[in-house]
Design an enzyme around this catalytic site. Structure first.
Site, PDB file in Angstrom:
ATOM      1  CD  GLU A  28      -3.141  -1.031   2.208  1.00  0.00           C
ATOM      2  OE1 GLU A  28      -4.300  -1.036   1.837  1.00  0.00           O
ATOM      3  OE2 GLU A  28      -2.913  -0.972   3.417  1.00  0.00           O
ATOM      4  CB  CYS A  52       3.131   7.298   3.355  1.00  0.00           C
ATOM      5  SG  CYS A  52       3.484   5.935   4.474  1.00  0.00           S
ATOM      6  CB  CYS A  60       6.558  -5.845   8.468  1.00  0.00           C
ATOM      7  SG  CYS A  60       7.659  -4.632   9.696  1.00  0.00           S
ATOM      8  CB  CYS A 113       5.207  -2.808  16.390  1.00  0.00           C
ATOM      9  SG  CYS A 113       7.175  -2.575  16.207  1.00  0.00           S
ATOM     10  CB  CYS A 132       2.182  -1.960  13.949  1.00  0.00           C
ATOM     11  SG  CYS A 132       2.345  -1.314  12.195  1.00  0.00           S
ATOM     12  CB  CYS A 173       0.733   5.761  11.104  1.00  0.00           C
ATOM     13  SG  CYS A 173       1.247   7.175  10.814  1.00  0.00           S
TER      14      CYS A 173
END
Ligand code: SAH
Length: 340
Positions: A89, A102, A109, A113, A116, A330
């Site tokens: 994205e 962004c 990933c 975290c 996230c 975010c």
């Protein structure tokens, strides 16, 4: 065969040099690729046929596809399909100072975290430098505008894909091409310490942001598994070393998680941790996701935290919010589209 968009100016120079061609060929090619935005070597009119044929043998024009697009005032979120079918994205934000994109640096990933969304899907592969370049080209073409700022804060950990990210910066910064000023580029890392040491020697004045989110090891390790590998002490020493060498300022990102990391005591601990550093803190109101259970701190709690930092002479800002209503904010970006 290599994607032509992976080639830095220096690498192309070397390529032409090895073919006994003058280096101005690189300038010409960058002009065709990034100013005229050709989609095939056949469109080139000022390079001789043998060289075009050689280029066609060695390179291809990679492409990415827009699979989905969601628009809200001042924000457009894209789901992009890479040529091997993986999706990432990217989010375009219209600011008064320009258009900021962004971008994603990895498919999935591995940092995991706890707050996230992007980290819920393990890393599948690196996003190549060329695919990062293509995120810019594709979205500029789609919206018919120029992107002036890039933040590498989409899906992925940029310092877990260090070489591609550095090549990307080199390509888009080149003034014969896309020409985005290095000070308009920001790399955000969760704190891969050896790469912070390496990054101080990177010869581009790119902004560095560190995702901190907690001022002590106990709490940070709960929120960010990377802290068990590179703890806060090691991270702060690395950032100080970077500041000394680069003469730049860093940003510490701190998301505000209700009753988790947002007390005045923690604000004071944070102030003591970073006192005297050429840094500022960006407080990020947490964007809630469906799956992770954290809540956004109230305005009052955020303001109290802010005041403690201010009183302790820490430079601090509160991030303006973008894209919440289309899950483009975010930590809400996902590699694979799932029913939510
Ligand atoms: N891996 C890099 C870059 C991607 S995340 C990094 O960790 O910095 C970009 C920023 O968004 C990071 O500071 C990240 O911690 C933050 N973030 C993640 N999830 C969020 C959420 N739900 N709400 C607000 N910010 C979030």
């Amino acid at each position: 065969m290599e994607s032509i968009y992976n080639m830095t100016f220096d690498k192309l120079n070397l390529y032409f040099h090895n073919l006994n061609l003058k280096s101005y060929r690189t300038r010409q090619l960058f002009d065709w690729l990034y100013i005229k935005r050709i989609k095939s070597f056949k469109e080139i009119t000022n390079i001789k046929k043998e060289v075009i044929e050689k280029l066609e043998k060695d390179f291809y024009f990679d492409n990415i596809e827009i699979k989905e697009k969601q628009t809200a005032p001042l924000v457009v979120k894209y789901l992009l399909k890479l040529s091997d079918g993986n999706t990432i994205e990217a989010v375009l934000m219209k600011h008064d100072y320009g258009n900021s994109l962004c971008i994603s640096s990895e498919v999935g990933c591995n940092m995991a975290c706890s707050f996230c969304e992007s980290g819920r899907i393990k890393k599948i592969r690196n996003v190549t430098a060329g695919e990062m370049v293509l995120q810019i080209l594709k979205i500029e073409e789609d919206l018919n505008l120029r992107i002036s700022h890039v933040v590498i804060m989409g899906i992925g950990e940029p310092f877990d894909n260090y070489d591609n990210v550095c090549n990307f910066v080199e390509i888009v910064n080149n003034n014969y091409g896309i020409n985005i000023g290095s000070r308009h580029i920001t790399i955000s890392t969760c704190g891969i310490v050896p790469k912070i040491y390496e990054f101080k020697n990177f010869p581009y004045q790119v902004n560095l942001a560190i995702s901190l989110h907690a001022p002590n090891n106990a709490l940070r390790s709960k929120l960010m598994p990377i802290n068990k590998v590179y703890d806060l002490d090691a991270l702060i020493i690395a950032v100080k070393d970077y500041l000394e060498k680069s003469n730049r300022r860093v940003t510490f990102e701190y998301i505000m998680l209700n009753e988790v990391n947002d007390t005045p005591e923690l604000a004071l601990e944070l102030a003591n941790l970073i006192k005297g550093m050429n840094a500022y803190v960006n407080l990020i109101p947490y964007n809630e996701t469906n799956n992770l259970g954290y809540k956004r701190s109230s305005k009052e709690r955020i303001m109290k935290f802010y005041d403690v930092l201010k009183k302790n002479k820490i430079n601090v800002t509160i991030r303006r919010e973008f894209g919440g209503d289309i899950s483009a904010a975010c930590g809400q970006l996902k590699t694979v589209k799932e029913a939510t």
